[in-house]
Design an enzyme around this catalytic site. Structure first.
Site, PDB file in Angstrom:
ATOM      1  N   SER A   1       0.947  -1.326  -0.139  1.00 27.09           N
ATOM      2  CA  SER A   1       0.096  -0.096   0.001  1.00 27.09           C
ATOM      3  C   SER A   1       0.709   1.199   0.024  1.00 27.09           C
ATOM      4  O   SER A   1       0.204   2.288  -0.258  1.00 27.09           O
ATOM      5  CB  SER A   1      -0.892   0.020   1.290  1.00 27.09           C
ATOM      6  OG  SER A   1      -0.068  -0.026   2.355  1.00 27.09           O
TER       7      SER A   1
ATOM      8  N   HIS B   1      -2.938  -3.439  -5.520  1.00 27.27           N
ATOM      9  CA  HIS B   1      -3.541  -2.976  -3.977  1.00 27.27           C
ATOM     10  C   HIS B   1      -4.855  -3.053  -3.827  1.00 27.27           C
ATOM     11  O   HIS B   1      -5.506  -2.103  -4.161  1.00 27.27           O
ATOM     12  CB  HIS B   1      -2.964  -1.369  -3.852  1.00 27.27           C
ATOM     13  CG  HIS B   1      -3.166  -0.877  -2.574  1.00 27.27           C
ATOM     14  ND1 HIS B   1      -3.561   0.455  -2.363  1.00 27.27           N
ATOM     15  CD2 HIS B   1      -3.368  -1.420  -1.344  1.00 27.27           C
ATOM     16  CE1 HIS B   1      -3.683   0.668  -1.152  1.00 27.27           C
ATOM     17  NE2 HIS B   1      -3.460  -0.528  -0.516  1.00 27.27           N
TER      18      HIS B   1
ATOM     19  N   GLU C   1      -6.451  -0.570  -6.653  1.00 25.59           N
ATOM     20  CA  GLU C   1      -5.403   0.383  -7.385  1.00 25.59           C
ATOM     21  C   GLU C   1      -4.376  -0.601  -8.026  1.00 25.59           C
ATOM     22  O   GLU C   1      -3.686  -1.611  -7.338  1.00 25.59           O
ATOM     23  CB  GLU C   1      -4.659   1.119  -6.108  1.00 25.59           C
ATOM     24  CG  GLU C   1      -5.228   2.541  -5.902  1.00 25.59           C
ATOM     25  CD  GLU C   1      -4.230   3.166  -5.066  1.00 25.59           C
ATOM     26  OE1 GLU C   1      -4.187   4.236  -5.163  1.00 25.59           O
ATOM     27  OE2 GLU C   1      -3.684   2.845  -4.041  1.00 25.59           O
TER      28      GLU C   1
ATOM     29  N   ASN D   1      -3.393   6.467  -0.570  1.00 24.17           N
ATOM     30  CA  ASN D   1      -2.862   6.350   0.706  1.00 24.17           C
ATOM     31  C   ASN D   1      -1.872   7.785   0.674  1.00 24.17           C
ATOM     32  O   ASN D   1      -1.493   8.558   1.719  1.00 24.17           O
ATOM     33  CB  ASN D   1      -1.993   5.212   1.022  1.00 24.17           C
ATOM     34  CG  ASN D   1      -3.076   4.051   1.609  1.00 24.17           C
ATOM     35  OD1 ASN D   1      -4.236   4.490   2.018  1.00 24.17           O
ATOM     36  ND2 ASN D   1      -2.413   2.880   1.410  1.00 24.17           N
TER      37      ASN D   1
END
Length: 707
Positions: free
Chosen positions: A416, A437, A449, A487
């Site tokens: 991540s 992800h 992702e 993130n």
């Protein structure tokens, strides 16, 4: 079958004795574009002018009947004839018009069928009016015709939810429902011939009168209250209720006028713009620029997952759900057994809720096998590692995969935050490495992702994008940087939430403001749910980046040092009673923030809700601007898809970048500069507007304009 055939693209017209067969033939979904609307009117008029034709049959050449309006036309232009005009021509036809609804009819497609005099379908079909998902309501008579054929609650449920509905649950909407699709065509033609032979009347829905009884009045009052409670932030659901109610308080013509009025009120709202933006954004995310159509995706017939924990198990379930065999690897048999048992428990819980049959549970478990040996992965077409988020651990796993996996196997990381290029460079086949992800819980969350490394091949990227659809995820391609898109952007959001606590806001105030804005939970509740230790480990890996700010998430760090890591231990930023997920404010956390603020020389004050909202959301948007400028995301709409599906950003705001475009980039920049100047040294560090934000604001442009 026919003795005359002409074609009016994209409509076919075939005369079969005394029937005019008018076919919708506009691939891929029979969208009711201007060309289709013109073709329908011309075909009906042609049939009406032909004395040999006694009835008109409207059907589809495609598997579905019609998916409704062509919403690309919403941007304007010459749209005449509008759909309501087309439907009036059909409804006022002096010759019976029979709709054969052989497949799904949604939105304007169902409204088209409702304007016909007779409707025929099969028992397994579903229809719906999903306009509410675009921030609008059915605008071609759907709110007036549907309640004239079914009961008011069913009409309300269909229109307010926008969900597909089985045709067998719709009362008198269909005149004939056959058992299977295979028998529909012959049954429909027999029905049409019967209409002609028996001189069956033209049955116009508009001629049905409705009356408002006290029971129906009570239903609308209760329904309105329920919609207000369940649809906060959305404008269209309430308008849908008013439109359906108009069918009981107005005659048909006045009801149509009221529907049109309410439709236009919806169309001019920010919610409609946001929801329509997101509709296109989700579809655009699957189109990757720069990859030749000649590039072929690889076949994924066998998958493998490294790690049988919560994330690894959730990832594996996606493949089993899609019918793809998957091997789960754990080095310890006990951990493997625990992971497989958890997956079975998840499936059995779904069965208890009626979402799966017991047979389906067993079918999916049969697709899942476990191993403690890397050698058993030699036939896997795709391997996804879901191990501890530490570079040395990831590299060790990839080194083993490099040795045992067959040539052409795709090696994917679920990281991540870590540098995918560094992982790829550590093995002999960087072209086969990609980031996948998943978001937790991986078997539920729709976002994937897809992280493209410097050397990831186009073939691998195309395979990953195709795979996302296969396992029913929304795949968004992003580039490599810390945290990728989601993130990386959440970092300034969480940073500001923690800083605001030092300045005098409470966790519950911040969470309340963010909840009112439309996110499912605020940053402090989210941190407790995820585990405060996860954020702490990420910060530990980036201390050099944040060293200039001694206040950076300092309370969160101290909570972790005390073992207060969130819900899983019953205390974090909040307290939790045993077995409860309900956060309880803790005065000790407030006192800790006061003491840290005093130690750091930060003056506490009363902070407005507006400041909390701006300081949490605007830096997140500013980070998105940098991501867009750097090419980590190909387009701003990709960022919006990531945030709606991965982080619960309200779809009625369209995502953070659409929200910024809606309120204006000059306004975003002005407030960023305001905090830069008023928050002293802290503001100078963290509130510098992105170069792209400055560039677009100066030009009066939007993020959506960046191509």
């Amino acid at each position: 079958m026919s003795n005359e055939s002409t074609s009016v693209s994209p409509i076919t017209y075939v005369q079969d004795q005394h029937l005019a067969l008018v076919g919708l033939n506009s691939a891929p979904v029979n969208a009711l574009s201007k060309a289709v609307r013109v073709g329908i009117i011309e075909s009906v008029e042609k049939a009406l002018s032909d004395d040999k034709v006694k009835a008109i049959v409207l059907h589809s050449h495609l598997p579905l009947f019609s998916a409704g309006a062509d919403i690309s036309e919403f941007s304007g232009g010459d749209l005449s004839p509008m759909l309501p005009e087309v439907l009036e021509v059909i409804e006022q036809s002096t010759k019976p018009v029979i709709a054969i609804v052989g497949g799904n009819a949604f939105g304007g497609g169902l409204e088209l069928a409702l304007s016909c005099h007779y409707r025929i379908t099969h028992a397994k079909n579903k229809v719906g009016l999903p306009e509410v998902h675009l921030g609008i309501l059915p605008g071609a008579g759907g709110t007036q015709r549907l309640p004239r054929l079914t009961d008011p609650k069913t009409a309300l449920d269909m229109i307010v939810s926008g969900a597909p509905t089985p045709v067998t649950a719709l009362g008198n909407v269909f005149d004939l429902i056959v058992d299977t699709a295979d028998e529909l065509q012959s049954a429909a033609m027999s029905f049409a011939n019967e209409v002609v032979e028996k001189l069956m009347p033209v049955k116009r829905v508009c001629d049905i009168d409705l009356e408002m009884s006290s029971d129906i009045e009570t239903l609308f009052a209760q329904y309105s209250q329920g919609v207000a409670a369940k649809s906060k932030g959305f404008f269209a659901p309430g308008q849908c209720v008013l439109a359906v109610k108009a069918a009981f308080t107005h005659d048909f013509k006045a009801g149509l006028a009221r529907e049109a009025e309410l439709f236009m009120e919806c169309m001019t709202t920010s919610q409609a713009r946001a929801q329509q933006h997101f509709f296109f954004a989700e579809r655009a995310a699957s189109h990757v620029q720069g990859i030749s159509r000649d590039v072929k995706a690889r076949d994924i017939k066998q998958a493998a997952v490294i790690g049988a924990g919560t994330m690894g198990g959730g990832i594996a379930m996606n493949f089993a759900n899609a019918g793809i065999p998957v091997i789960m690897l754990e080095l310890q048999q006990a951990a493997l057994d625990k992971g497989l048992a958890l997956i079975r428990r998840n499936y059995e819980n779904s069965a208890k809720k009626g979402k799966l049959t017991s047979e389906q549970v067993e079918q999916r478990m049969l697709l899942l096998t476990g191993t403690t040996s890397y050698a058993d992965l030699s036939d896997a077409d795709l391997v996804i590692e879901a191990v501890f988020e530490k570079m040395s651990v990831k590299k060790e796993v990839f080194s083993m995969l490099d040795k045992v996996c067959k040539p052409g196997a795709i090696l994917a990381s679920n990281t991540s935050t870590l540098d995918l290029n560094e992982i790829a460079a550590s093995i002999s086949r960087p072209q086969d490495v990609i980031g996948l992800h998943f978001f937790s819980p991986a078997n539920v969350m729709k976002l994937l992702e897809i992280v493209r490394g410097e050397k990831t091949s186009d073939e691998v990227i195309k395979t990953a994008m195709k795979l996302a659809k296969t396992i029913r995820k929304v795949g968004v391609l992003v580039g490599v940087c810390f945290g990728f898109v989601g993130n990386r952007m959440i970092e300034p959001y969480g940073r500001e939430a923690n800083r605001l606590m030092l300045e005098g806001a409470t966790p519950e105030q911040v969470d309340r403001v963010i909840g009112k804005f439309g996110l499912p939970m605020g940053p402090f509740t989210m941190g407790d749910m995820a585990g405060l230790d996860i954020g702490y480990f990420v910060r530990e890996s980036r201390r050099e980046f944040i060293a200039h700010d001694p206040s950076y998430c300092i309370v969160a760090d101290k909570l972790v040092a005390q073992g207060r890591v969130g819900l899983k231990v019953g205390k974090g930023a909040y307290l939790y009673e045993h077995g409860s997920r309900h956060p309880i404010p803790d005065p000790d956390v407030i006192e800790m923030a006061k003491q840290e603020a005093k130690r750091l020389g930060i003056e506490q004050r009363e902070i407005s809700d507006q400041e909390i909202l701006e300081r949490c959301i605007y830096p997140l948007i500013n980070e998105g601007a940098d991501i867009l400028k750097e090419g980590i995301a190909a387009k701003s709409s990709d960022i919006d898809v990531i945030y709606v599906y991965g982080y619960g950003f309200p779809v009625f705001r369209g995502g953070p970048m659409q929200f910024a475009d809606e309120i204006g980039l000059k306004q975003i920049r002005e407030r960023m500069n305001h905090y830069k100047e008023t928050l002293g040294e802290y503001g100078q560090h963290w509130f510098t507007p992105s170069p792209l934000l400055n560039e677009l604001a100066d030009a009066g442009k939007t993020f959506a304009s960046v191509k």
